[in-house]
Motif scaffolding. Structure first.
Motif, PDB file in Angstrom:
ATOM      1  N   VAL A 346       1.547  -0.123  -2.441  1.00 44.26           N
ATOM      2  CA  VAL A 346       2.807  -0.666  -1.920  1.00 44.26           C
ATOM      3  C   VAL A 346       3.290   0.235  -0.780  1.00 44.26           C
ATOM      4  CG1 VAL A 346       5.228  -1.097  -2.440  1.00 44.26           C
ATOM      5  CG2 VAL A 346       3.478  -1.771  -4.073  1.00 44.26           C
ATOM      6  N   GLY A 347       3.519  -0.362   0.367  1.00 42.78           N
ATOM      7  CA  GLY A 347       3.922   0.396   1.550  1.00 42.78           C
ATOM      8  C   GLY A 347       2.803   0.534   2.559  1.00 42.78           C
ATOM      9  N   SER A 348       1.573   0.265   2.134  1.00 41.48           N
ATOM     10  CA  SER A 348       0.428   0.286   3.047  1.00 41.48           C
ATOM     11  C   SER A 348      -0.096  -1.142   3.152  1.00 41.48           C
ATOM     12  CB  SER A 348      -0.648   1.228   2.504  1.00 41.48           C
ATOM     13  OG  SER A 348      -1.755   1.290   3.374  1.00 41.48           O
ATOM     14  N   GLN A 349       0.124  -1.767   4.298  1.00 39.47           N
ATOM     15  CA  GLN A 349      -0.011  -3.217   4.374  1.00 39.47           C
ATOM     16  C   GLN A 349      -1.425  -3.730   4.126  1.00 39.47           C
ATOM     17  OE1 GLN A 349       2.181  -5.206   7.424  1.00 39.47           O
ATOM     18  NE2 GLN A 349       0.655  -6.798   7.670  1.00 39.47           N
ATOM     19  N   LEU A 350      -2.420  -3.215   4.824  1.00 35.99           N
ATOM     20  CA  LEU A 350      -3.773  -3.772   4.713  1.00 35.99           C
ATOM     21  C   LEU A 350      -4.352  -3.614   3.311  1.00 35.99           C
ATOM     22  CD1 LEU A 350      -6.105  -5.204   6.079  1.00 35.99           C
ATOM     23  CD2 LEU A 350      -6.957  -2.978   6.855  1.00 35.99           C
ATOM     24  N   PRO A 351      -4.281  -2.427   2.697  1.00 33.44           N
ATOM     25  CA  PRO A 351      -4.778  -2.330   1.311  1.00 33.44           C
ATOM     26  C   PRO A 351      -3.994  -3.217   0.347  1.00 33.44           C
ATOM     27  CG  PRO A 351      -4.581  -0.154   2.290  1.00 33.44           C
ATOM     28  CD  PRO A 351      -3.909  -1.109   3.224  1.00 33.44           C
ATOM     29  N   LEU A 352      -2.671  -3.336   0.555  1.00 39.91           N
ATOM     30  CA  LEU A 352      -1.867  -4.179  -0.325  1.00 39.91           C
ATOM     31  C   LEU A 352      -2.287  -5.639  -0.211  1.00 39.91           C
ATOM     32  CD1 LEU A 352       0.463  -4.549  -2.285  1.00 39.91           C
ATOM     33  CD2 LEU A 352       2.028  -4.622  -0.337  1.00 39.91           C
ATOM     34  N   LEU A 353      -2.508  -6.106   1.012  1.00 36.95           N
ATOM     35  CA  LEU A 353      -2.964  -7.473   1.214  1.00 36.95           C
ATOM     36  C   LEU A 353      -4.312  -7.709   0.541  1.00 36.95           C
ATOM     37  CD1 LEU A 353      -2.063  -7.998   4.995  1.00 36.95           C
ATOM     38  CD2 LEU A 353      -0.987  -9.120   3.038  1.00 36.95           C
ATOM     39  N   THR A 354      -5.187  -6.721   0.621  1.00 33.81           N
ATOM     40  CA  THR A 354      -6.510  -6.836   0.010  1.00 33.81           C
ATOM     41  C   THR A 354      -6.410  -6.961  -1.501  1.00 33.81           C
ATOM     42  OG1 THR A 354      -7.482  -5.521   1.801  1.00 33.81           O
ATOM     43  CG2 THR A 354      -8.767  -5.736  -0.236  1.00 33.81           C
TER      44      THR A 354
END
Length: 404
Positions: A346-354
């Motif tokens: 949470v707070g890191s967009q690309l890993p969260l989207l993944t």
């Protein structure tokens, strides 16, 4: 009804059924984005949440009763009636003059939607061989996810013209769905059983479910949970469930036969479906709240787009392998890993989207395969009731996930 039909005939039937399911799922979410417009025109904004909740509550309560009625009178007849009711209720929604009328019309819409979804999923179980059900149920799970995702986007587009348009769009689409369903199902025998309606069971179930769903909804809307009114709802719902359970053991034609719930596969499947829908709806509410407003739509798209991918893959694999348990277990095993990934990114967009996309895939693996497992485990004469139980726990899980 003929239990098996040829592939070309089945594809004609599926068009109308998928469109009807799309409408029922679409109206869960399309209304959310036009609520400010409704508040501006109809006033009483404190009652706006009930425009959404009335639909979901009525849909949940209607599913077990619709399942039994489908077994008694035939799913095709009930489906036609439900589509007509949905169209009429949508027209009433577009003509309402105040919030009270809109909530009442949305309740009718929800009843029709619950009956539509139960009949459609029951028809798939009736028309398609057990080994092939996963593949086709995957299509419907994917359609359900796409409709839920398309709701806010379509509502935003139509809402620029008028909020009443989100209901008027159901009229032509509903008529097309009715035409396609009638054309595809025409000439097929209407399967039915020769039993009676358990009216007392229906009354007790409605009383208990409405009380509990109202309690969940009111607390979810921010009302204080410590109140005499809420205590009365909890007591009514609890006593209603106890009375319903006792009556089902005594009734000659129970609404939900106790023997059905003694099937281990069915019990495990219902528990898993409750948890899966609690999780999916909970994430759909929680993740946007924790993210910046500009990223909320993107996060929801990542989660929702994974569901049809998992559902389609799971359905195809279950048809190929002739087994569904490994896919259910794979989805269950993957969820703790993907949820842990969400918690840490949470707070890191690309890993969260993944991780949201992977969570959607894990959930999608379970939705059609669990339903197929339940339908295959249930006696054919109780197929509609078993399918309706899935709709019931799906609605309860969604309500808990949305409001808790």
């Amino acid at each position: 009804m003929n239990k098996r039909i040829d592939e070309s005939r089945l594809r004609k039937i599926l068009g109308g059924l998928m469109l009807a399911l799309f409408l029922a799922a679409l109206d869960q979410t399309i209304i959310a984005v036009v609520l400010p417009n409704i508040a501006h025109e109809l006033a009483l904004p404190e009652y706006l949440p009930w425009v959404v909740s009335a639909y979901l509550l009525a849909m949940t309560v209607a599913t077990p009763i619709a399942g039994k009625l489908g077994d008694l009178f035939g799913r095709t007849r009930l489906l036609y009636g439900a589509i007509v009711l949905f169209i009429c209720a949508s027209l009433l929604c577009s003509l309402t003059r105040n919030i009270a009328e809109l909530v009442a019309a949305r309740t009718l819409q929800g009843i029709a939607a619950g009956a539509m979804m139960t009949c459609i999923l029951g028809l798939i179980g009736e028309l398609i061989a057990p080994a092939e059900r996963g593949r086709y149920q995957a299509w419907f799970s994917g359609m359900y996810a796409i409709a839920s995702l398309a709701g806010p986007l379509l509502g935003t587009f139509i809402g620029e013209w008028s909020w009443r348009g989100v209901f008027l769009i159901n009229l032509p689409l509903g008529l097309v769905a009715l035409f396609l369903a009638q054309r595809g199902l025409q000439g097929l025998a209407n399967s039915r059983t020769t039993s009676k309606v358990d009216y007392l069971g229906c009354g007790l179930l409605i009383l208990s479910l409405v009380s509990l769903m109202l309690l969940i909804t009111r607390i979810g809307h921010g009302e204080p949970w410590r109140s005499a009114e809420h205590a009365a709802m909890l007591l009514t719902g609890t006593l209603g469930i106890m009375a319903f359970s006792y009556w089902q053991t005594k009734a000659r034609e129970p609404l939900i036969p106790p023997t059905l719930l003694r099937i281990p596969t069915l019990r495990a499947g219902l528990i898993l479906m409750l948890f899966s829908n609690f999780l999916s709806l909970g994430l759909a509410v929680l993740i946007p709240l924790q993210a910046q407003s500009s990223n909320a739509t993107l996060l929801l798209i990542a989660l929702a787009s994974g569901v049809p991918v998992g559902a389609y893959s799971g359905g195809r694999l279950s048809s190929h392998l002739k087994r569904y348990k490994p896919l259910i277990l794979a989805g269950c095993a993957a969820l703790p890993l993907t949820l842990s990934g969400i918690a840490w990114t949470v707070g890191s967009q690309l890993p969260l989207l993944t991780f949201l996309f992977l969570t959607g895939i894990a959930l999608g693996l379970q939705f059609p395969t669990v339903l197929v497992a339940i339908q295959n485990a249930a006696p054919h004469t109780q197929l509609g009731v078993a399918t309706a139980c899935c709709g019931l726990v799906r609605g309860l899980g969604g309500a808990l996930g949305r409001h808790c």
